[in-house]
Every structure is written in structure tokens, then in C-alpha cells.
Design an enzyme around this catalytic site. Sequence first.
Site, mmCIF file in Angstrom:
data_model
loop_
_atom_site.group_PDB
_atom_site.id
_atom_site.type_symbol
_atom_site.label_atom_id
_atom_site.label_comp_id
_atom_site.label_asym_id
_atom_site.label_seq_id
_atom_site.Cartn_x
_atom_site.Cartn_y
_atom_site.Cartn_z
ATOM 1 N N GLY A 7 -5.987 48.232 47.285
ATOM 2 C CA GLY A 7 -6.992 48.698 46.269
ATOM 3 C C GLY A 7 -7.544 50.155 46.755
ATOM 4 O O GLY A 7 -8.393 50.754 47.425
ATOM 5 N N ARG A 86 -0.584 45.990 35.215
ATOM 6 C CA ARG A 86 -0.275 45.275 34.140
ATOM 7 C C ARG A 86 -0.131 46.451 32.614
ATOM 8 O O ARG A 86 -1.071 47.506 33.030
ATOM 9 C CB ARG A 86 -1.835 45.055 33.685
ATOM 10 C CG ARG A 86 -1.796 43.558 32.213
ATOM 11 C CD ARG A 86 -1.207 42.591 32.771
ATOM 12 N NE ARG A 86 -1.715 41.371 31.720
ATOM 13 C CZ ARG A 86 -1.247 41.097 31.161
ATOM 14 N NH1 ARG A 86 0.158 40.104 31.617
ATOM 15 N NH2 ARG A 86 -1.479 39.703 30.014
ATOM 16 N N ASN A 102 -3.793 56.626 35.649
ATOM 17 C CA ASN A 102 -3.455 56.003 36.173
ATOM 18 C C ASN A 102 -2.586 56.561 37.381
ATOM 19 O O ASN A 102 -2.210 58.205 37.128
ATOM 20 C CB ASN A 102 -2.460 54.932 36.132
ATOM 21 C CG ASN A 102 -1.150 54.578 36.387
ATOM 22 O OD1 ASN A 102 -1.993 53.408 37.148
ATOM 23 N ND2 ASN A 102 -0.236 55.055 36.042
ATOM 24 N N HIS A 104 0.379 57.152 39.738
ATOM 25 C CA HIS A 104 2.086 56.178 40.265
ATOM 26 C C HIS A 104 3.196 57.019 41.576
ATOM 27 O O HIS A 104 3.361 57.817 41.911
ATOM 28 C CB HIS A 104 3.180 56.443 38.711
ATOM 29 C CG HIS A 104 4.374 55.775 38.968
ATOM 30 N ND1 HIS A 104 4.337 54.888 38.614
ATOM 31 C CD2 HIS A 104 5.656 56.116 39.152
ATOM 32 C CE1 HIS A 104 5.915 54.238 38.692
ATOM 33 N NE2 HIS A 104 6.173 55.055 39.178
ATOM 34 N N LEU A 139 5.111 53.091 29.284
ATOM 35 C CA LEU A 139 4.904 52.367 30.622
ATOM 36 C C LEU A 139 4.934 54.100 31.466
ATOM 37 O O LEU A 139 6.376 54.675 31.115
ATOM 38 C CB LEU A 139 6.448 51.924 31.170
ATOM 39 C CG LEU A 139 7.013 51.330 32.840
ATOM 40 C CD1 LEU A 139 6.019 50.559 32.848
ATOM 41 C CD2 LEU A 139 8.243 50.699 32.291
ATOM 42 N N ASP A 140 4.411 54.227 32.792
ATOM 43 C CA ASP A 140 3.620 55.528 33.284
ATOM 44 C C ASP A 140 4.333 56.977 32.208
ATOM 45 O O ASP A 140 4.774 57.772 33.058
ATOM 46 C CB ASP A 140 4.922 54.865 34.149
ATOM 47 C CG ASP A 140 4.306 54.070 35.273
ATOM 48 O OD1 ASP A 140 3.597 54.084 35.181
ATOM 49 O OD2 ASP A 140 4.757 53.138 35.604
HETATM 50 C C1 GRF Z 1 0.411 52.612 44.326
HETATM 51 O O1 GRF Z 1 1.278 52.773 45.193
HETATM 52 C C2 GRF Z 1 -0.722 53.047 43.242
HETATM 53 O O2 GRF Z 1 0.538 54.365 43.146
HETATM 54 C C3 GRF Z 1 0.858 52.063 42.194
HETATM 55 O O3 GRF Z 1 0.455 50.596 43.197
HETATM 56 C C4 GRF Z 1 0.181 51.320 44.588
HETATM 57 C C5 GRF Z 1 -1.039 50.704 44.553
HETATM 58 O O4 GRF Z 1 -1.688 50.887 45.694
HETATM 59 N N1 GRF Z 1 0.572 52.288 40.946
HETATM 60 P P1 GRF Z 1 -3.161 50.275 46.248
HETATM 61 O O5 GRF Z 1 -3.819 49.183 45.626
HETATM 62 O O6 GRF Z 1 -4.260 51.223 45.417
HETATM 63 O O7 GRF Z 1 -3.927 50.413 47.862
#
Ligand code: GRF
Length: 201
Positions: A7, A86, A102, A104, A139-140
Site C-alpha cells: 500500500g 485482481r 489504476n 502500473h 488487462l492494464d
Molecule cells: C506498484 O508498483 C503498482 O504500480 C503495482 O503494484 C505495486 C503496488 O505497490 N500495480 P504498493 O502496494 O502501492 O506499495
Amino acid sequence: MLLSGRGSNFVAIARNIERGRIPAEIVGVVSNVADAEGLERAREMGLRTYAAPHAPGISREAQEAKVIEALVESRADWILLAGYMRLLSKTFVDRYPQRILNIHPSLLPSFPGLHPQRQALAAGVKISGCTVHFVDAGLDSGPIVLQRAVPVEDADDEEALSARILAEEHLAYSDALCALLRSSWRIHGGRVLFEKGLPGG
Ligand code: GRF
């Protein structure tokens, strides 16, 4: 806020809200992993948390229904996926048009899916980064709001590249959210268009 792990992106946004940099309030933090570190951080901050685990015997629909219950109960306007591991169903996504984001850790559309930093190293790219995008049922995929680039250094392994990208993620997500909340924008032809250009961009 939806998360599955540590998080850190959620914490970065929460701090920027506290500092008055983002005109928003986190009304709830939901996880599909009951003991996610991010949920613990949220509790420490006094935020409302919800667990919607996908244990054996719980269908995808039932798990998503739990998430939607939490979103309705907390009256969330925007849904931010921050390391939520998910895929969301089309029914879920259609329920919140242009309100799910989101982040990524690659420059999409390159390297969607799992281990994007590993994929970037394997492809030998010299620049990678992160992308904040609207979520669709793919997906993304989904219209891109903002990207930040980082160099890929010769000595990088997956861990080093991930750390460099993560530092940019912590800036990008807040900037993207701020831009969407503070400015006029529309989605046209799969692109997010800001009326006065991307603030700060
Ligand atoms: C991040 O690199 C995000 O881009 C990816 O998962 C990771 C999550 O990191 N989707 P965090 O839980 O926010 O530290």
C-alpha cells in the site's frame, strides 16, 4: 482505494491529501487480501477498512459484490486501484464509468500484466516508468491519464528498477488525481484530453 499488498501508493496519496495537496477524502480502503499491510496502514490512519477476500468457495461475482458493498457503504465517488492484483469484471467497470483509476509500473501499452519491470529488463528497453490510466475490463488497458519515465541503468536488476519506478509512482498518482479533480477533461478516441493541457505537463 483498493489494494492487495503493502500500500505505498495509497500512503503517498493519503499523505498528499493530509497536506492539502489533493482536494479529496479517502472514504474507505478495501482489500482482497485480509491481512494486507496496506489495510494495517489504513487502520493506523483511522480510515475505514474492508476485507473482501477471494477464498476458495467464494465466486468471483460474490467477491466483487463484497467490494461493491464496501464502495456503496462508504459512498465512494472515485475508485483508485493501488496494487490491486485482481482484474475487475465488465459489470463492475460499467458501474463506475470514468471513475476507476489504476497505476502500473511500466510505460503502457508496453509490458502489461505481471512483473512489468522484469519484462522491461528482458526487452532491453532504455527507458521505463509508470502509467496512471482509467480502468476498463481489459488487462492494464484503458485511457492513459499521465506517465512518468525513468532511465533503465545497465546495472539494474528487477529490484533496483522497481524502486526507481516506485518513487515516480508516488508522484504520478497524486498528480493524475489532482489533475482530474481540478481541471476540465474528456475522453475522446481513447485519449484523456485536458482542456488546458495536463497541469504541470
Ligand atoms: C506498484 O508498483 C503498482 O504500480 C503495482 O503494484 C505495486 C503496488 O505497490 N500495480 P504498493 O502496494 O502501492 O506499495
